[in-house]
Design an enzyme around this catalytic site. Structure first.
Site, PDB file in Angstrom:
ATOM      1  N   LYS A  83      -3.208   0.789   6.386  1.00  0.00           N
ATOM      2  CA  LYS A  83      -2.818   0.689   4.971  1.00  0.00           C
ATOM      3  C   LYS A  83      -2.111  -0.648   4.757  1.00  0.00           C
ATOM      4  O   LYS A  83      -1.156  -0.966   5.481  1.00  0.00           O
ATOM      5  CB  LYS A  83      -1.838   1.826   4.670  1.00  0.00           C
ATOM      6  CG  LYS A  83      -2.068   2.552   3.378  1.00  0.00           C
ATOM      7  CD  LYS A  83      -1.121   3.744   3.355  1.00  0.00           C
ATOM      8  CE  LYS A  83      -1.173   4.461   2.050  1.00  0.00           C
ATOM      9  NZ  LYS A  83      -0.178   5.519   1.982  1.00  0.00           N
TER      10      LYS A  83
HETATM   11  C1  E4P Z   1      -0.301   7.455  -1.047  1.00  0.00           C
HETATM   12  O1  E4P Z   1      -0.915   7.079  -0.075  1.00  0.00           O
HETATM   13  C2  E4P Z   1       1.151   7.590  -1.102  1.00  0.00           C
HETATM   14  O2  E4P Z   1       1.591   7.974   0.176  1.00  0.00           O
HETATM   15  C3  E4P Z   1       1.635   8.656  -2.052  1.00  0.00           C
HETATM   16  O3  E4P Z   1       0.594   9.323  -2.696  1.00  0.00           O
HETATM   17  C4  E4P Z   1       2.783   8.255  -2.892  1.00  0.00           C
HETATM   18  O4  E4P Z   1       3.174   9.344  -3.696  1.00  0.00           O
HETATM   19  P1  E4P Z   1       4.563   9.383  -4.475  1.00  0.00           P
HETATM   20  O5  E4P Z   1       4.470   8.455  -5.640  1.00  0.00           O
HETATM   21  O6  E4P Z   1       4.713  10.804  -4.912  1.00  0.00           O
HETATM   22  O7  E4P Z   1       5.623   8.936  -3.488  1.00  0.00           O
END
Ligand code: E4P
Length: 217
Positions: A83
């Protein structure tokens, strides 16, 4: 649509994987911190539980260190998706890592133009964050719609991984808009099966069945 679970909690991942309906896992530095576990160890363990992509995020900001981190993460298991953040350095790292055959998830996407850049950089996944847009009164679903249109216009293979999902309704809406994947917190994923009329109907069927005095086994 594929379902990924958005967590680094091993118990939750094992439980949801046992349904046979889980296609992958996403983590981020906040979820790793919440797990209280060593990053590399927990990610390697997750990769052994699910066959599908497991996103693990680099923490460097410059392309060279991102590449070094990404290559180290990619060596942990075949199903790692590295990522990277949606920055110029992140896009450069995406281009190089995908060229090396590594899956890349470009994260923290909040605009259609950002998603266009990620597709051009060869991203395997683009992660538009719906809930965080909703948090500031912008329309997360409109973003999914825009990205779907652009990717379809040019046949980009990058998969739309709807992220920052907070509710069951978010899941339904991204599915209707054609997201390829939804990454969903464990509690929201479990809630998708719930309907009060299912519970009520089952209760009635079982009560009537009991009256027959019969057994199947
Ligand atoms: C995506 O890969 C993120 O880990 C995640 O969906 C972030 O979500 P949040 O905005 O609820 O922290």
């Amino acid at each position: 649509m594929k379902f990924f679970v958005d967590t680094a909690d091993i118990a939750d991942i094992k439980d949801l994987a046992s349904t046979g309906l889980l296609d992958g896992v996403t983590t981020n530095p906040s979820l790793i911190a919440k797990s209280g576990r060593n990053f590399l160890e927990v990610v390697e363990e997750i990769c052994g539980i699910v066959e599908g992509p497991v996103s693990a995020e680099v923490t460097a900001l410059d392309v060279d260190t991102m590449l070094a981190e990404g290559r180290k993460l990619a060596k942990l298991a075949k199903n790692i998706a590295v990522k990277v953040p949606l920055t110029w350095d992140g896009l450069k790292a995406c281009k190089v890592l995908t060229g090396e055959g590594t899956m890349v998830n470009v994260t923290l996407c909040f605009s259609a133009n950002q998603a266009l850049l990620a597709a051009k950089a060869g991203a395997t996944f683009i992660s538009p964050f719906i809930g965080r847009l909703d948090d500031i009164n912008l329309d997360g679903m409109e973003l999914i719609h825009e990205i779907r249109t652009i990717y379809d216009n040019y046949d980009y293979a990058t998969q739309i991984l709807a992220a920052s999902i907070r509710t069951a309704n978010h899941v339904k809406e991204v599915a209707m808009l054609g997201a390829d994947v939804a990454t969903v917190p464990p509690a929201v994923l479990r809630s998708l099966v719930n309907h009060p009329l299912t519970d009520k109907g089952l209760e009635q069927f079982l009560a009537d069945w009991k009256k027959t005095g019969q057994k199947i086994l």
